[in-house]
Design a protein around this motif. Structure first.
Motif, short mmCIF file in Angstrom:
data_model
loop_
_atom_site.label_atom_id
_atom_site.label_comp_id
_atom_site.label_asym_id
_atom_site.label_seq_id
_atom_site.Cartn_x
_atom_site.Cartn_y
_atom_site.Cartn_z
N SER A 1 -6.81 -3.94 4.90
CA SER A 1 -7.97 -4.81 5.10
C SER A 1 -9.17 -4.07 5.69
O SER A 1 -10.24 -4.65 5.84
CB SER A 1 -7.59 -5.97 6.03
N ASP A 2 -8.98 -2.79 6.00
CA ASP A 2 -10.05 -1.98 6.57
C ASP A 2 -10.93 -1.46 5.43
O ASP A 2 -10.48 -0.68 4.59
CB ASP A 2 -9.46 -0.80 7.36
N LYS A 3 -12.19 -1.89 5.39
CA LYS A 3 -13.09 -1.50 4.31
C LYS A 3 -13.31 0.01 4.26
O LYS A 3 -13.63 0.56 3.21
CB LYS A 3 -14.42 -2.23 4.47
N ARG A 4 -13.19 0.67 5.39
CA ARG A 4 -13.39 2.12 5.41
C ARG A 4 -12.29 2.85 4.66
O ARG A 4 -12.46 4.02 4.28
CB ARG A 4 -13.44 2.62 6.86
N LEU A 5 -11.15 2.19 4.43
CA LEU A 5 -10.02 2.81 3.72
C LEU A 5 -9.82 2.18 2.35
O LEU A 5 -8.76 2.30 1.76
CB LEU A 5 -8.74 2.66 4.55
N ALA A 6 -10.88 1.53 1.85
CA ALA A 6 -10.75 0.82 0.57
C ALA A 6 -10.42 1.75 -0.58
O ALA A 6 -9.81 1.33 -1.57
CB ALA A 6 -12.04 0.06 0.28
N ASP A 7 -10.80 3.02 -0.48
CA ASP A 7 -10.55 3.98 -1.56
C ASP A 7 -9.16 4.60 -1.49
O ASP A 7 -8.83 5.43 -2.34
CB ASP A 7 -11.61 5.09 -1.53
N HIS A 8 -8.38 4.24 -0.50
CA HIS A 8 -7.04 4.82 -0.34
C HIS A 8 -5.98 3.73 -0.44
O HIS A 8 -6.11 2.68 0.18
CB HIS A 8 -6.91 5.51 1.02
N ARG A 9 -4.95 3.98 -1.23
CA ARG A 9 -3.84 3.03 -1.36
C ARG A 9 -2.69 3.53 -0.49
O ARG A 9 -1.82 4.28 -0.94
CB ARG A 9 -3.42 2.90 -2.82
N ILE A 10 -2.70 3.12 0.76
CA ILE A 10 -1.71 3.60 1.71
C ILE A 10 -0.53 2.63 1.74
O ILE A 10 -0.70 1.45 2.04
CB ILE A 10 -2.32 3.74 3.12
N GLY A 11 0.64 3.13 1.40
CA GLY A 11 1.84 2.31 1.39
C GLY A 11 2.92 2.92 2.26
O GLY A 11 2.73 3.95 2.93
N ILE A 12 4.08 2.30 2.23
CA ILE A 12 5.16 2.75 3.10
C ILE A 12 5.67 4.13 2.70
O ILE A 12 6.20 4.88 3.52
CB ILE A 12 6.31 1.73 3.12
N MET A 13 5.47 4.51 1.42
CA MET A 13 5.86 5.85 0.98
C MET A 13 5.06 6.91 1.74
O MET A 13 5.60 7.94 2.16
CB MET A 13 5.61 5.98 -0.52
N ALA A 14 3.77 6.66 1.95
CA ALA A 14 2.93 7.63 2.67
C ALA A 14 3.35 7.72 4.13
O ALA A 14 3.38 8.81 4.71
CB ALA A 14 1.46 7.23 2.56
N VAL A 15 3.68 6.57 4.75
CA VAL A 15 4.13 6.59 6.14
C VAL A 15 5.45 7.35 6.26
O VAL A 15 5.64 8.15 7.18
CB VAL A 15 4.29 5.16 6.69
N ALA A 16 6.36 7.12 5.30
CA ALA A 16 7.64 7.85 5.33
C ALA A 16 7.41 9.34 5.14
O ALA A 16 8.08 10.17 5.77
CB ALA A 16 8.56 7.29 4.24
N ALA A 17 6.46 9.70 4.27
CA ALA A 17 6.16 11.12 4.05
C ALA A 17 5.65 11.76 5.34
O ALA A 17 6.03 12.88 5.70
CB ALA A 17 5.14 11.26 2.93
N ALA B 1 2.03 19.63 2.90
CA ALA B 1 1.91 18.21 3.22
C ALA B 1 1.87 17.97 4.72
O ALA B 1 1.29 16.98 5.18
CB ALA B 1 3.09 17.45 2.61
N ASP B 2 2.45 18.87 5.51
CA ASP B 2 2.48 18.69 6.96
C ASP B 2 1.10 18.83 7.60
O ASP B 2 0.91 18.46 8.75
CB ASP B 2 3.45 19.71 7.59
N ARG B 3 0.13 19.34 6.86
CA ARG B 3 -1.22 19.50 7.38
C ARG B 3 -2.12 18.32 7.02
O ARG B 3 -3.31 18.33 7.34
CB ARG B 3 -1.84 20.79 6.86
N MET B 4 -1.59 17.34 6.33
CA MET B 4 -2.40 16.22 5.84
C MET B 4 -2.28 15.00 6.75
O MET B 4 -1.23 14.75 7.35
CB MET B 4 -1.97 15.83 4.43
N GLY B 5 -3.36 14.23 6.79
CA GLY B 5 -3.32 12.94 7.45
C GLY B 5 -2.73 11.89 6.54
O GLY B 5 -2.41 12.15 5.37
N LEU B 6 -2.61 10.67 7.04
CA LEU B 6 -1.95 9.60 6.28
C LEU B 6 -2.68 9.27 5.00
O LEU B 6 -2.07 9.12 3.94
CB LEU B 6 -1.83 8.36 7.17
N ALA B 7 -4.01 9.14 5.06
CA ALA B 7 -4.78 8.80 3.87
C ALA B 7 -4.69 9.89 2.81
O ALA B 7 -4.54 9.60 1.62
CB ALA B 7 -6.24 8.54 4.24
N ALA B 8 -4.76 11.16 3.25
CA ALA B 8 -4.67 12.27 2.30
C ALA B 8 -3.30 12.31 1.65
O ALA B 8 -3.18 12.61 0.44
CB ALA B 8 -4.96 13.59 3.01
N LEU B 9 -2.25 12.03 2.42
CA LEU B 9 -0.90 11.99 1.84
C LEU B 9 -0.78 10.89 0.80
O LEU B 9 -0.20 11.08 -0.28
CB LEU B 9 0.14 11.77 2.95
#
Length: 464
Positions: free
Chosen positions: A282-298, A348-356
């Motif tokens: 719901s954060d408009k600043r992250l509208a271009d990123h599809r962050i799901g549970i796969m990214a959090v697990a990564a 991948a360990d150097r990336m933030g959540l959105a980049a992952l």
């Protein structure tokens, strides 16, 4: 003049490829760089452009046939204009009798700079070429295409060197072929003019509706049909083992019978993570990123591997060494029409959540389109697979060869769960960790699994 085109080494080190389909036939006139065929290796579907302008004389391999690198695929009748330009000098190491018979003083024909993406156009200024020692000149009546260096395949030529833009991608053309649809009858829905999978499927649906009888019975599932009513009259179907599926099978067998697998399971309350994801969406600043549970697990895996490097290592049998990696190239298993592929995200360990999240989405899209490059399939250090998207709770994933661990993500289910001393409806999922028991024992594997679970249970732990 007759010019033969041999199957080149497509830069993947693979000994053979399968002819998916021919886009030309004997008697057709072709232009330089016109796509003439699609071939499938164990890695991807590749378009082959014509290295000559001329007329197709004959086709030496049928669609569906597996051809070895170096075998003749097709021959052309070309004139002087369609033949490759002659070099300014005979390459070092060429044989002294390289002049074609009957053409005294003529210099040998120079095979075009092809492979996989076409021949370079001729110009007044001859580009600098890599030395290829020991190359023999072609025979008097035949020009033979040489294999190009690896980087000829991995680098796209400038846009103006391609003859024309294809109207669809190789997977879409293969789908149309499987459905018996002529792409010339399908209209592209997008502004780009490229026919997509959706366009083909929509056309197939419209055609089926027009051809279906008015009194057609309602569609039933296979479980509802009597055995005699199942599609086709045969009692079995035989399909050749080839391409990605063949390569995957060989790799999985090698992994299963080389590395002693151990699988551990842990069910975890991930409600805090699903609530976090809802806020991020719901954060408009992250509208271009599809962050799901796969990214959090990564992200959780990358953090856990810092504390448990045994799971980010490789058993080097030849050197009698254990190699521990100080970086994470995270493999993401992707199911495609051609089989399972596991491309990996470098560092991948150097990336933030959105980049992952962006990297995971890009890898999946590229894999489904059959465009995964060889570099993306090499060098993985740990992998994750999400069979929860298919509604499965847990499994025993097999290690990607050369890696110490793979984490499986089960489906997230809303169910009664103990929370703060009471029973409440919570979001729960099961993690499945398979690891190489030569590199990690039960304690190390269990602690790694708990570390991942702790982040999913309380995402704020990632801040620590």
């Amino acid at each position: 003049m007759i010019a033969e085109f041999r199957l080149p080494d497509l830069g993947e080190g693979l000994p053979e490829a399968e002819i998916v389909q021919w886009l030309v036939a004997p008697g057709d006139t072709v232009k330089l760089n016109q796509t003439i065929a699609e071939v499938e290796t164990a890695k991807a579907v590749v378009e082959l452009p014509s290295p000559y302008a001329g007329t197709v004389r004959d086709v030496r391999a049928e669609a569906g046939e597996t051809v070895a690198v170096g075998a003749v695929l097709i021959s052309f009748e070309v004139d002087a204009a369609g033949a490759p330009a002659a070099p300014s000098a005979v390459p070092a190491g060429a044989e002294s009798n390289s002049t074609p018979a009957g053409e005294a003083g003529a210099e040998p024909a120079d095979p075009p700079n092809l492979v996989g993406y076409g021949a370079a156009p001729r110009s007044g200024a001859r580009p600098q070429r890599r030395a290829r020692a020991g190359r023999a000149a072609p025979a008097a009546d035949t020009a033979v295409l040489e294999a190009a260096p690896h980087d000829a395949v991995t680098s796209q030529p400038p846009p103006d060197t391609r003859h024309e833009r294809p109207r669809s991608t190789p997977p879409v053309r293969k789908l149309a072929k499987d459905l018996g649809i002529d792409l010339a009858l399908v209209e592209a829905s997008g502004a780009s003019g490229i026919i997509t999978r959706a366009d083909v499927e929509e056309y197939a649906a419209r055609t089926a509706e027009r051809q279906a009888p008015v009194s057609a019975a309602p569609t039933r599932s296979a479980a509802q049909l009597p055995a005699d009513d199942l599609p086709g009259g045969d009692r079995e179907t035989r399909m050749p083992i080839r391409g990605v599926r063949k390569a995957t099978a060989q790799a999985m067998v090698a992994s299963a019978f080389t590395a002693p697998h151990v699988t551990s399971f842990l069910t975890v309350d991930v409600t805090a993570t699903t609530e976090l994801l809802a806020r991020l969406r719901s954060d408009k600043r992250l509208a271009d990123h599809r962050i799901g549970i796969m990214a959090v697990a990564a992200k959780a895996v990358c953090l856990a591997l810092r504390a448990r490097p045994e799971l980010n290592s490789r058993w080097d049998e030849a050197a009698a060494e254990i190699v521990q990696f100080h970086y994470v190239n995270l493999g993401v298993a992707a199911a495609t029409e051609r089989g399972l592929v596991v491309p990996n995200i470098k560092d991948a360990d150097r990336m933030g959540l959105a980049a992952l999240a962006d990297a995971i989405g890009e890898l999946a899209q590229t894999a489904r389109s059959g465009k995964t490059g060889l570099d993306a399939l090499r060098g993985g250090t740990f992998s994750i697979t999400n069979f929860g998207v298919f509604g499965v709770d847990a499994g025993t994933p097999i290690l990607n060869p050369g890696e110490a661990g793979i984490l499986g993500l089960g489906a997230v289910r809303r169910q009664p769960w103990e929370h703060e001393g009471e029973i409440a409806l919570r979001d729960v999922m099961t993690l499945s960790l398979s690891f190489d028991h030569r590199l990690a024992d039960g304690e190390q594997g269990s602690r790694f699994l708990v570390d991942v679970a702790d982040v999913l249970r309380e995402p704020g732990r990632a801040m620590l």
